[in-house]
Write a protein that holds these residues in place. Structure first.
Motif, PDB file in Angstrom:
ATOM      1  N   VAL A   1       6.500 -13.433  22.182  1.00  0.00           N
ATOM      2  CA  VAL A   1       7.204 -12.213  22.597  1.00  0.00           C
ATOM      3  C   VAL A   1       6.198 -11.129  22.971  1.00  0.00           C
ATOM      4  O   VAL A   1       6.350 -10.441  24.001  1.00  0.00           O
ATOM      5  CB  VAL A   1       8.135 -11.713  21.469  1.00  0.00           C
ATOM      6  CG1 VAL A   1       8.655 -10.313  21.779  1.00  0.00           C
ATOM      7  CG2 VAL A   1       9.294 -12.675  21.269  1.00  0.00           C
ATOM      8  N   ILE A   2       5.161 -10.984  22.162  1.00  0.00           N
ATOM      9  CA  ILE A   2       4.140  -9.971  22.440  1.00  0.00           C
ATOM     10  C   ILE A   2       3.446 -10.262  23.766  1.00  0.00           C
ATOM     11  O   ILE A   2       3.232  -9.368  24.586  1.00  0.00           O
ATOM     12  CB  ILE A   2       3.117  -9.919  21.282  1.00  0.00           C
ATOM     13  CG1 ILE A   2       3.787  -9.357  20.017  1.00  0.00           C
ATOM     14  CG2 ILE A   2       1.910  -9.066  21.665  1.00  0.00           C
ATOM     15  CD1 ILE A   2       2.951  -9.498  18.764  1.00  0.00           C
ATOM     16  N   ARG A   3       3.116 -11.526  23.999  1.00  0.00           N
ATOM     17  CA  ARG A   3       2.445 -11.883  25.258  1.00  0.00           C
ATOM     18  C   ARG A   3       3.350 -11.653  26.462  1.00  0.00           C
ATOM     19  O   ARG A   3       2.880 -11.226  27.520  1.00  0.00           O
ATOM     20  CB  ARG A   3       1.986 -13.345  25.187  1.00  0.00           C
ATOM     21  CG  ARG A   3       0.767 -13.553  24.297  1.00  0.00           C
ATOM     22  CD  ARG A   3       0.367 -15.012  24.210  1.00  0.00           C
ATOM     23  NE  ARG A   3      -0.856 -15.158  23.435  1.00  0.00           N
ATOM     24  CZ  ARG A   3      -1.333 -16.328  22.997  1.00  0.00           C
ATOM     25  NH1 ARG A   3      -0.673 -17.447  23.269  1.00  0.00           N
ATOM     26  NH2 ARG A   3      -2.449 -16.376  22.312  1.00  0.00           N
ATOM     27  N   ASP A   4       4.646 -11.913  26.302  1.00  0.00           N
ATOM     28  CA  ASP A   4       5.582 -11.660  27.401  1.00  0.00           C
ATOM     29  C   ASP A   4       5.612 -10.177  27.755  1.00  0.00           C
ATOM     30  O   ASP A   4       5.632  -9.801  28.934  1.00  0.00           O
ATOM     31  CB  ASP A   4       6.989 -12.133  27.024  1.00  0.00           C
ATOM     32  CG  ASP A   4       7.119 -13.653  27.013  1.00  0.00           C
ATOM     33  OD1 ASP A   4       6.223 -14.323  27.571  1.00  0.00           O
ATOM     34  OD2 ASP A   4       8.097 -14.157  26.433  1.00  0.00           O
ATOM     35  N   VAL A   5       5.620  -9.329  26.717  1.00  0.00           N
ATOM     36  CA  VAL A   5       5.625  -7.879  26.956  1.00  0.00           C
ATOM     37  C   VAL A   5       4.310  -7.449  27.598  1.00  0.00           C
ATOM     38  O   VAL A   5       4.285  -6.609  28.500  1.00  0.00           O
ATOM     39  CB  VAL A   5       5.875  -7.115  25.640  1.00  0.00           C
ATOM     40  CG1 VAL A   5       5.708  -5.604  25.864  1.00  0.00           C
ATOM     41  CG2 VAL A   5       7.264  -7.411  25.102  1.00  0.00           C
TER      42      VAL A   5
ATOM     43  N   GLN B   1      11.491  -5.256  21.096  1.00  0.00           N
ATOM     44  CA  GLN B   1      10.872  -5.485  22.399  1.00  0.00           C
ATOM     45  C   GLN B   1      10.737  -4.189  23.194  1.00  0.00           C
ATOM     46  O   GLN B   1       9.756  -3.981  23.913  1.00  0.00           O
ATOM     47  CB  GLN B   1      11.670  -6.524  23.177  1.00  0.00           C
ATOM     48  CG  GLN B   1      11.597  -7.916  22.560  1.00  0.00           C
ATOM     49  CD  GLN B   1      12.341  -8.959  23.367  1.00  0.00           C
ATOM     50  OE1 GLN B   1      12.177  -9.045  24.585  1.00  0.00           O
ATOM     51  NE2 GLN B   1      13.168  -9.760  22.704  1.00  0.00           N
ATOM     52  N   ALA B   2      11.721  -3.300  23.053  1.00  0.00           N
ATOM     53  CA  ALA B   2      11.627  -1.991  23.705  1.00  0.00           C
ATOM     54  C   ALA B   2      10.466  -1.188  23.128  1.00  0.00           C
ATOM     55  O   ALA B   2       9.729  -0.509  23.857  1.00  0.00           O
ATOM     56  CB  ALA B   2      12.932  -1.224  23.541  1.00  0.00           C
ATOM     57  N   ALA B   3      10.298  -1.262  21.800  1.00  0.00           N
ATOM     58  CA  ALA B   3       9.189  -0.552  21.161  1.00  0.00           C
ATOM     59  C   ALA B   3       7.850  -1.119  21.618  1.00  0.00           C
ATOM     60  O   ALA B   3       6.897  -0.373  21.881  1.00  0.00           O
ATOM     61  CB  ALA B   3       9.322  -0.652  19.645  1.00  0.00           C
ATOM     62  N   LEU B   4       7.761  -2.445  21.718  1.00  0.00           N
ATOM     63  CA  LEU B   4       6.525  -3.077  22.198  1.00  0.00           C
ATOM     64  C   LEU B   4       6.200  -2.617  23.616  1.00  0.00           C
ATOM     65  O   LEU B   4       5.045  -2.316  23.940  1.00  0.00           O
ATOM     66  CB  LEU B   4       6.667  -4.598  22.167  1.00  0.00           C
ATOM     67  CG  LEU B   4       6.601  -5.268  20.796  1.00  0.00           C
ATOM     68  CD1 LEU B   4       7.069  -6.721  20.882  1.00  0.00           C
ATOM     69  CD2 LEU B   4       5.187  -5.205  20.224  1.00  0.00           C
ATOM     70  N   ALA B   5       7.232  -2.543  24.466  1.00  0.00           N
ATOM     71  CA  ALA B   5       7.029  -2.135  25.853  1.00  0.00           C
ATOM     72  C   ALA B   5       6.614  -0.677  25.964  1.00  0.00           C
ATOM     73  O   ALA B   5       6.042  -0.274  26.984  1.00  0.00           O
ATOM     74  CB  ALA B   5       8.307  -2.370  26.657  1.00  0.00           C
ATOM     75  N   SER B   6       6.861   0.104  24.918  1.00  0.00           N
ATOM     76  CA  SER B   6       6.535   1.528  24.930  1.00  0.00           C
ATOM     77  C   SER B   6       5.181   1.819  24.301  1.00  0.00           C
ATOM     78  O   SER B   6       4.746   2.969  24.284  1.00  0.00           O
ATOM     79  CB  SER B   6       7.599   2.314  24.158  1.00  0.00           C
ATOM     80  OG  SER B   6       8.883   2.028  24.642  1.00  0.00           O
ATOM     81  N   SER B   7       4.531   0.806  23.760  1.00  0.00           N
ATOM     82  CA  SER B   7       3.334   0.994  22.946  1.00  0.00           C
ATOM     83  C   SER B   7       2.063   0.612  23.685  1.00  0.00           C
ATOM     84  O   SER B   7       2.095  -0.074  24.706  1.00  0.00           O
ATOM     85  CB  SER B   7       3.452   0.162  21.660  1.00  0.00           C
ATOM     86  OG  SER B   7       4.611   0.517  20.935  1.00  0.00           O
ATOM     87  N   THR B   8       0.955   1.061  23.133  1.00  0.00           N
ATOM     88  CA  THR B   8      -0.348   0.653  23.655  1.00  0.00           C
ATOM     89  C   THR B   8      -0.972  -0.437  22.795  1.00  0.00           C
ATOM     90  O   THR B   8      -1.823  -1.191  23.263  1.00  0.00           O
ATOM     91  CB  THR B   8      -1.320   1.850  23.721  1.00  0.00           C
ATOM     92  OG1 THR B   8      -1.497   2.405  22.412  1.00  0.00           O
ATOM     93  CG2 THR B   8      -0.781   2.927  24.657  1.00  0.00           C
ATOM     94  N   GLU B   9      -0.554  -0.516  21.509  1.00  0.00           N
ATOM     95  CA  GLU B   9      -1.120  -1.511  20.600  1.00  0.00           C
ATOM     96  C   GLU B   9      -0.036  -2.018  19.660  1.00  0.00           C
ATOM     97  O   GLU B   9       0.845  -1.258  19.254  1.00  0.00           O
ATOM     98  CB  GLU B   9      -2.267  -0.917  19.768  1.00  0.00           C
ATOM     99  CG  GLU B   9      -3.409  -0.347  20.603  1.00  0.00           C
ATOM    100  CD  GLU B   9      -4.459   0.359  19.764  1.00  0.00           C
ATOM    101  OE1 GLU B   9      -4.925  -0.231  18.767  1.00  0.00           O
ATOM    102  OE2 GLU B   9      -4.812   1.506  20.107  1.00  0.00           O
ATOM    103  N   VAL B  10      -0.111  -3.295  19.308  1.00  0.00           N
ATOM    104  CA  VAL B  10       0.788  -3.836  18.305  1.00  0.00           C
ATOM    105  C   VAL B  10      -0.022  -4.193  17.071  1.00  0.00           C
ATOM    106  O   VAL B  10      -1.087  -4.803  17.155  1.00  0.00           O
ATOM    107  CB  VAL B  10       1.575  -5.069  18.834  1.00  0.00           C
ATOM    108  CG1 VAL B  10       0.642  -6.156  19.342  1.00  0.00           C
ATOM    109  CG2 VAL B  10       2.496  -5.621  17.759  1.00  0.00           C
TER     110      VAL B  10
END
Length: 248
Positions: free
Chosen positions: A159-163, A130-139
């Motif tokens: 989880v992705i939508r929450d981030v 989740q930290a990595a997702l919050a730091s990214s521009t794309e998953v």
């Protein structure tokens, strides 16, 4: 601004690290200044490029971040090695800052020289992912063409939508990638059809085949593009690279 790709799926063995290494290698070959960030405690992205895990994760060492980044044997491609220390993994995941803030601080301030950054995540939906997702521009989510391919995806999407919501639109869905595709099996076609029917245009046109060269390359510390340039796997990752660049 760099495009920061979070390679994520809560399931293991779906090709996350393989995709991180080979897509990053293809992007670097295409002239993109590229970095791989190994956040998986298994450190497969690190060993797959011929390096040993770091004793401390570069994100947590009290030194300039550049000092912890390694040059690979390919121009334009560098590696931030992973660390197997459970203490470091826990600090990366939780830290003393809001979730993702530590990673985001480094990625925003210290890695501006890169065109593309690929974060290889552990196979979980935990705090580190989740930290990595919050730091990214794309998953970018690899999915293996198998019977249980869709299992757990709903939770992953939530989880992705929450981030996405928490970060005011910074994170976008880069795409879903079908991996370990074998057209000889009817199941492969069924999974391909089901995933495309459900997710639509976010599924990449390119698929990654089952190819022994892809499996062998990490043991030589190379991407499949360097290990077997004429293989089906190499062709697939080059086509994926072209598709990712077109989606910019």
């Amino acid at each position: 601004m760099a495009r920061i790709f979070c390679i994520a799926n809560q399931k293991g063995g779906v090709g996350k690290t393989t995709t991180a290494i080979n897509l990053a290698w293809a992007m670097a070959t295409a002239g993109q200044k590229t970095l791989i960030v190994d956040l998986d405690p298994q450190c497969n992205a690190t060993s797959g490029l011929g390096f040993s895990p770091a004793p401390r994760h570069p994100l947590l060492v009290d030194a300039p971040l550049r000092e912890g980044i390694l040059k690979t044997n390919l121009d334009n491609l560098e590696l931030m090695p992973g660390c197997r220390s459970f203490q470091d993994v826990d600090r990366l995941a939780k830290g003393g800052m809001s979730q993702g803030a530590l990673l985001r601080q480094h990625l925003d301030a210290g890695l501006g020289i890169y065109d593309s950054v690929f974060i290889d995540c552990p196979p979980s939906l935990g705090e580190l992912t989740q930290a990595a997702l919050a730091s990214s521009t794309e998953v970018l989510m690899p999915i293996q063409c198998e019977y249980y391919a869709m299992e757990g995806l709903t939770q992953m999407i939530h989880v992705i939508r929450d981030v996405m919501t928490a970060n005011s639109g910074k994170l976008t869905f880069g795409g879903i990638l079908l991996t370990m595709v074998d057209p000889r099996f009817e199941l492969t076609h069924e999974v391909d059809s089901e995933v495309r029917d459900f997710f639509g245009d976010i599924v990449f046109d390119t698929t990654i085949p089952r190819d022994i060269a892809i499996s062998e390359a990490p043991s030589h510390g190379l991407s499949v593009l360097a290990y077997a340039p004429r293989s089906h796997g190499t062709r697939a990752y080059i086509e994926l690279c072209m598709e990712v660049l077109e989606r910019d």
